[in-house]
Design an enzyme around this catalytic site. Sequence first.
Site, mmCIF file in Angstrom:
data_model
loop_
_atom_site.group_PDB
_atom_site.id
_atom_site.type_symbol
_atom_site.label_atom_id
_atom_site.label_comp_id
_atom_site.label_asym_id
_atom_site.label_seq_id
_atom_site.Cartn_x
_atom_site.Cartn_y
_atom_site.Cartn_z
ATOM 1 C CB SER A 107 2.697 -6.655 -6.522
ATOM 2 O OG SER A 107 1.285 -6.691 -6.557
ATOM 3 C CB SER A 109 -0.433 -4.284 -7.636
ATOM 4 O OG SER A 109 0.356 -4.126 -6.487
ATOM 5 C CE LYS A 155 -0.235 -9.519 -7.940
ATOM 6 N NZ LYS A 155 -0.700 -8.183 -7.524
#
Lengths: 485, 450
Positions: free
Chosen positions: A170, A194, A95
């Site tokens: 996310s 997330s 990420k």
Amino acid sequence: MLPENIKVILWWTQFLRISMLLEKSIKELASGLKEKKFSSEDLVRECYENIEKLNPVLNVFVTLRDKDEVIKEAREKDKKTPVNSLLYGLPFVIKDSYNTKGIRTTASSKVLETYIPPYNATVYQKLLDAGAILIGKTNMDAWGHGASSENTDFGPVRNPWDNSRVAGGSSGGNAAAIAARMAVFGIGEDTGGSIRNPSGWCNITGLKVTYGRVSRYGCIAYVSSFDTVGPMARTAEDCAIILQVTAGKDPLDATSSPEEVPDYGSRLNGDIKGMTIGMPKECYGEGVDNEIKSLIYKAAEQYAKLGVEIKEISMPMLEYGVPVYYLIGTSETSSNLARYDGIRYGNGRNKFTSETMRRIMLGTYALSAGYYDAYYKKAQQGRTLFIKEYAKAFTQCDAILMPIEPMPATKLGELIGDPVKNMLADIFTCQTPVGIPSLAVPVGFTKSNLPVGMQLLGNMFSEPLLLKLGYFYQKVTDWHKKSNL
Amino acid sequence: MPDFEPVIGLEIHVELKTGSKMFCGCSADYFGHDPNTHCCPVCLGLPGALPVPNRKAVEWCVMLGMALGCTIPEFSKFDRKNYFYPDLPKGYQISQYDQPFCVNGKLKIKEQGTNNKEQREKIIRIRRVHMEEDTGKLLHATVEGKKVSLIDFNRSGVPLVEIVTEPDIRTSEEARIFLKKLHHVVRYLGISDADMEKGSMRLEPNISVKLKTDGNLPPYKVEVKNINSFNFAKKAIDFEINRHIELLSDGIVPKQETRGWEEKKGVTYSQRSKEEAQDYRYFPEPDIPPVRWTKSQISNLKSQICELPDQKIARFMGDYSLSEYDAVVLTDEKETAEYFENVMKQVTKNKGQITAKTIANWIINRKADISKVSSEELIKQISQKSQKATMSDDELGQIVKKVLGANPKAVADYKAGRKNALMFLVGQVMKETKGKVNIEKAGLLLRDLI
């Protein structure tokens, strides 16, 4: 004649799919590499084939590493004597919230558009030390602010199962990348769902670890007291292998736990017979998609067949989860984002998205003199009640089974256009103030072929238990093997 | 004119001289180094970096609190103080808000009376002693013809202890004495250079004035910053007191504000008023777990505290029968006190005859260079000198009589009131004795016999 041709094509497609290296588990890949059945370079090439084919639509990456450079790295790995790790030579994604020395790190925000960090996040360093190969930095909701990977300054991530829908967030870029076989695994970050949310919506397996289990050093903070660093992969077994590398106390993170790191791999074995799974009735009421409910009931039946006792429990506090999470969360994020003051990173605060500005404003308000007691402090008291609520639940069962989201992947624009709906979508994943771990596992598809996941929650540091439950379920099901390639 | 009374509280920041900074491994010894050479992701507040508290700094803070008679709560935590300033890289300072490491202490000060003999004792209560981090430093310069502001982060994250008193101080002199005493304690503990020139000790008096008859605290206070000496603190306080009295006499309540001290003009000037006061939005620092002390940790720290100036003065007066003046001077620097005691130890060991008073004299009045003269050497020097005075009184008496007999004119002169004549006679005695006697003793004996 024509039908015959189509049959042949279908057969080939089928064959190619099966023969794809990236369909293999980490264990299989590691032994294949060791026995030189294929090389790390082969794996990397396969990743880039999929990236070249699918990324223009899916928009998984904020920063994709140069293919030749990565292939070169893989070749070097192939030549060298591997370090003793199952992750050696395996391509992964991370990420964009993780600092990667020399590689741009933006947290998907224009504020950090050109920021190249001078140091590595601990989790990234551990993976490099294990010999894993970074493919790229994945797209996300900026700063972790979102559950759809639409709140990004680099364009929304699209769902590999339905390109008109979001990948979730996310950590949406990670989930889409693994679902589209652009990497073997990924490192996500879960603050209020997330990792689990996009895992569920993209049909992969993702683990939200216990708070403090994995070092947060170098992970751009969203909510410091909730943020967790977890693996995203295809199976529970893969997650166990990755966690083995990433878990443990870090002298650079005062909140990382000294709790001993168990052998996650060996703890997958044994039996799950006689365990108890609790299903909170509040999670299966109105507002939850019926198809999701029935798919999770089926998963529960599967567990029952494996000798697990399924029990209905009650957790009336659950509905307070969203306000508690969003008050503490926005308070902390308002402070965490203060360092982007326009002086040092090139861009000013006007580059925050409106969703991020909303969260900063909300948090600033909740911490302000005269409001602190009514909001922040109240939320912290709520947090304590939440901890008790879960502790009570775990006296009745070993793990709790819940949906991840009340609905399958939403259409692009649906969540980002409705801030309140966006927050309420976190209803089942916002127990992060409690700090407990949770494993997201694929459980099937809706009639319109959208993936659905379940989440299994356990007590603090119960990762071995959750991974084992996931592993046993995946031994008797094949939802996690399906892809839309 | 009504009788006014100043109400003064002090906030003092002390930079600790730990090896590393408060929350990272960078060297805390930044003074005089090139800008931005003592920095890392943590003290630069880079995205993703996390603070890990410096154990030594926390322990020193607690030890200072203990030395100031504070209670050490079993539970303490760090908090974030949120505000924007270019020298604050995270946009918040890690500090302590409602649960500091040390609370409710006190420090006794002694003020000389006007006739210089009387001493007045007073207790100044300490509200709290807490731990925080220092900020970077702004430099305003002209580079290539352009006016710019530069930031040096070397100081960012250096451990800082803040000491806050109750508003118990009533005069600028009390403030000065308190500050000197606090400085003394800090230096004794060896936890800071407390060098005001270098900014490692910073003083912020809070001043207000009320009617003496009014039992309540005044409804306002003025904080003065940028003070880098005890004397300036005194001057700034006096300036403020006079300013407030003038305003109050005109029926005006002074504005609550932060003022700066303008050293050259000897005045304070307004910096920030109450309306611009910040809401710091304090909340618990989530990156650092709270601190929970065990009883044994606390007692262990307590045992590490050295003897403090007050205790040492009392002991010197008791054990060595020194005057308060001698004891105070000897204990002013810890090194001097240690030196004195070393000399004493050796004298006692060798059953020497040198008195504590003599040693004190040698150190205080003769200003023996304790950094160069070893204690053995000092003893040798004192012995040599005092051997000269070993002549018996009888022997000396004989010589004095002889000198008197040989110099009848000088004796007559002295009797006639010429004091110089005595000096001549002393000189003669010294000559006869080859300097083996104490001048004063010879003088006294001469006077007695004339």
